[in-house]
Every structure is written in C-alpha cells, then in structure tokens.
Design a protein around this motif. Sequence first.
Motif, mmCIF file in Angstrom:
data_model
loop_
_atom_site.group_PDB
_atom_site.id
_atom_site.type_symbol
_atom_site.label_atom_id
_atom_site.label_comp_id
_atom_site.label_asym_id
_atom_site.label_seq_id
_atom_site.Cartn_x
_atom_site.Cartn_y
_atom_site.Cartn_z
ATOM 1 N N MET A 117 0.832 -1.184 0.000
ATOM 2 C CA MET A 117 0.000 0.000 0.000
ATOM 3 C C MET A 117 0.873 1.243 0.000
ATOM 4 O O MET A 117 0.674 2.130 -0.820
ATOM 5 C CB MET A 117 -0.886 0.016 1.240
ATOM 6 N N ASN A 118 1.793 1.283 0.936
ATOM 7 C CA ASN A 118 2.652 2.459 1.028
ATOM 8 C C ASN A 118 3.540 2.605 -0.198
ATOM 9 O O ASN A 118 3.782 3.709 -0.669
ATOM 10 C CB ASN A 118 3.500 2.389 2.291
ATOM 11 N N LEU A 119 4.008 1.480 -0.718
ATOM 12 C CA LEU A 119 4.859 1.517 -1.903
ATOM 13 C C LEU A 119 4.091 2.030 -3.117
ATOM 14 O O LEU A 119 4.598 2.841 -3.892
ATOM 15 C CB LEU A 119 5.438 0.125 -2.180
ATOM 16 N N ALA A 120 2.845 1.591 -3.284
ATOM 17 C CA ALA A 120 2.037 2.042 -4.421
ATOM 18 C C ALA A 120 1.781 3.541 -4.361
ATOM 19 O O ALA A 120 1.904 4.247 -5.370
ATOM 20 C CB ALA A 120 0.710 1.289 -4.452
ATOM 21 N N VAL A 121 1.455 4.055 -3.188
ATOM 22 C CA VAL A 121 1.213 5.489 -3.044
ATOM 23 C C VAL A 121 2.511 6.268 -3.251
ATOM 24 O O VAL A 121 2.519 7.326 -3.885
ATOM 25 C CB VAL A 121 0.562 5.798 -1.677
ATOM 26 N N ALA A 122 3.624 5.758 -2.743
ATOM 27 C CA ALA A 122 4.915 6.429 -2.924
ATOM 28 C C ALA A 122 5.308 6.484 -4.398
ATOM 29 O O ALA A 122 5.810 7.493 -4.879
ATOM 30 C CB ALA A 122 5.994 5.722 -2.112
ATOM 31 N N ARG A 123 5.067 5.395 -5.126
ATOM 32 C CA ARG A 123 5.380 5.393 -6.566
ATOM 33 C C ARG A 123 4.545 6.425 -7.314
ATOM 34 O O ARG A 123 5.042 7.119 -8.196
ATOM 35 C CB ARG A 123 5.141 4.006 -7.157
ATOM 36 N N ALA A 124 3.273 6.530 -6.974
ATOM 37 C CA ALA A 124 2.407 7.518 -7.619
ATOM 38 C C ALA A 124 2.877 8.933 -7.292
ATOM 39 O O ALA A 124 2.887 9.808 -8.157
ATOM 40 C CB ALA A 124 0.959 7.317 -7.180
ATOM 41 N N LYS B 244 5.934 9.890 -9.331
ATOM 42 C CA LYS B 244 5.643 10.232 -10.730
ATOM 43 C C LYS B 244 5.210 11.679 -10.842
ATOM 44 O O LYS B 244 5.528 12.358 -11.804
ATOM 45 C CB LYS B 244 4.555 9.302 -11.279
ATOM 46 N N ARG B 245 4.465 12.159 -9.843
ATOM 47 C CA ARG B 245 4.014 13.555 -9.856
ATOM 48 C C ARG B 245 5.133 14.500 -9.449
ATOM 49 O O ARG B 245 5.218 15.606 -9.947
ATOM 50 C CB ARG B 245 2.815 13.741 -8.914
ATOM 51 N N THR B 246 5.991 14.072 -8.495
ATOM 52 C CA THR B 246 7.088 14.897 -7.992
ATOM 53 C C THR B 246 8.368 14.071 -8.061
ATOM 54 O O THR B 246 8.711 13.373 -7.105
ATOM 55 C CB THR B 246 6.812 15.323 -6.528
ATOM 56 N N PRO B 247 9.097 14.133 -9.184
ATOM 57 C CA PRO B 247 10.272 13.269 -9.376
ATOM 58 C C PRO B 247 11.343 13.407 -8.296
ATOM 59 O O PRO B 247 12.045 12.462 -8.006
ATOM 60 C CB PRO B 247 10.811 13.708 -10.735
#
Length: 101
Positions: A1-8, A11-14
């Motif tokens: 869960m945390n990894l998926a949100v962190a990846r998203a 992508k928005r803030t490289p």
Amino acid sequence: MNLAVARAARKRTPGLSRAPAWRPFQLAFILLNLGALVDKTHDDREVVDLLFFPTGGGKTEAYLGLAAFTIAHRRLSASGVLGAGVAVIMRYTLRLLTLDS
C-alpha cells in the motif's frame, strides 16, 4: 500500500525520495478490520467509527489497503456473478482534502 502510493507520488514529484514506511496506525487499522471484512456475521459490521489523523498520517494507504483486500477476497472466495460487481464505494471530495491541509 505504502509503496504504491509512494510510486504515484514520485511520478508527480520526481525529486521526492522518502522511502515508504509503515505507520503503527496503518497496521492496527488493517488488522482490526480484517475479521469484519471476511466474516459476514462479525459484530463489528454494525459499528462505524470516525477517526481523525492529520495530513500525512497514512489514512489513504490504510483504507486503500482494506479496499484492495476486500476486492481480492471477494474475487477469490466467490465464483461467477457473486465475485463480480461493485465491492467498494469511495467518496473522497476535494473539499475535504482542502480543509485538511
């Protein structure tokens, strides 16, 4: 869960480099709710709690994790039409997000 949100978020803030980490609230929230999600006769299905955690407390990851669990459990435990359809309904308005920050 945390990894998926962190990846998203990356992508928005490289430039974002903070590694995802579990918060005690997330683990407690998920573990406390698993029984009621699996057992249709569980007493907690009659209870609704409202919790407030400030921005950055891990609420999104926690409820998205339970939603993913609910969807997967329904698909794996029911066959045919019983495993199809809407499993989770979410309402997350922009107004609530702007008031929280």
